[in-house]
Design a protein around this motif. Structure first.
Motif: not given
Length: 338
Positions: A39, A279, A282-283, A285-287, A289-290
């Protein structure tokens, strides 16, 4: 010299500065988790900070020559990062003064101090160079440096700058001495993007307003990256991740070619802190690369290399932002001094 990877044109970018390379106990801080942990989709790693010192042959990465054995693991890991698709960029300057003063001289002096920079880029196969100019430099001086980098390293070499965000709105509110709007007009085609510092009193990332003001001013979204501190330990203006995520997502929805986010810096970023610094990435990326509701990834965009904004100085007046305090990173000698 490896060419820049595909990440050079991936939007939104996820950029991380990496300056603190060893912890206070001398333990090496690995960037490999940015590759191996699930992630995480970092596009660019910026190694900081390179300094030009009084001795032309005394170039340093933080406190030591880049060839010092303590950096052997760093350079090896950065090669792995490049092989994994992450572009590796060197950062020149920052809070420590002198590098750009030495380059902003007559041609003979410029050549003398530029030579070790050229050698470093070649020796380490850097994909690009980030100009973090936090001292007075002339517009002609920065143009000469950009032109030389482009001539020496070719069209795929990534050239970025790191102004305080306020400098994109008002030429008087910056640390670099020259007008960034004038620079964009004259050399925008050669500048990939700006790692704008939205912290330390020079910007606000707690809401989208200042970024929207930059776009309204004429800056194209793909060339403005929102720079934030990854923890309150790294400077004033930290924005909690939940709020930051909402604001970045809003900017991404509003601007299809949103430039991305930059974090200062890697080694202690929240929520994982020093134990799990990856991390933060990671956060982000989540925001950024949705997947859209239809299950298809949003398309990646290729950034324009210039804009057509005009120089448009504001009227006099307004409050000066406070100059940020020098960031005291853990240098490689800190543990020896204690």
């Amino acid at each position: 010299m490896p060419s820049a990877s595909a990440s050079a044109t991936t939007l939104p970018r996820i950029v991380l500065y990496h300056q603190t390379i060893h912890d206070p106990d001398g333990k090496f801080i690995s960037v490999l988790p940015l590759i191996t942990q699930p992630g995480v989709s970092v596009t660019h790693l910026i190694v900081a900070a390179i300094h030009i010192n009084e001795d032309p042959d005394g170039l340093t990465l933080n406190d030591h020559p880049p060839s010092d054995p303590r950096y052997a693991s760093l350079w090896a890991e950065l090669r792995i990062a490049q092989a994994s698709g992450i572009s590796v960029i060197g950062m020149l300057g920052g809070a420590a003064k002198g590098s750009y003063t030495r380059l902003d001289q007559d041609q003979t002096t410029f050549d003398l101090y530029y030579a070790p920079v050229y050698d470093l880029i070649r020796a380490r196969g850097l994909n690009g160079f980030d100009l973090d100019i936090e001292e007075e430099m002339s517009l002609g001086g920065v143009i000469r440096l950009i032109d030389r980098l482009r001539a020496d390293f070719g069209p795929d070499f990534i050239i970025t700058l790191a102004p305080v965000a306020a400098a994109l709105l008002d030429s008087r509110r910056n640390l670099s001495g020259f007008d960034y709007e004038a620079l964009e007009v004259m050399r925008g085609k050669q500048i990939a993007w700006y790692n704008a510092q939205f912290y330390c009193g020079w910007g606000d990332a707690s809401n989208p307003v200042m970024y929207e003001m930059c776009v309204a001013r004429g800056w194209v979204p793909e060339k403005v990256v929102v720079g934030v501190v990854t923890t309150p330990e790294n400077g004033h203006g930290y924005v909690p991740l939940e709020l930051l995520g909402l604001n970045l997502a809003a900017l991404r929805r509003r601007f299809p070619t949103f430039g991305g986010v930059m974090g200062w810096e890697y080694f202690n970023g929240l929520p994982g802190g020093k134990g799990r610094p990856w991390e933060w990435a990671q956060r982000m990326t989540k925001v950024l690369r949705t997947v859209e509701a239809d299950g298809q990834p949003e398309p990646e965009s290729t950034p324009k290399m210039h804009s057509t904004n005009e120089v448009d100085p504001d009227s006099d007046g307004g409050k000066q932002a406070q100059v940020p305090e020098q960031f005291e990173y853990w240098s490689d000698d800190s543990y020896e001094d204690n």
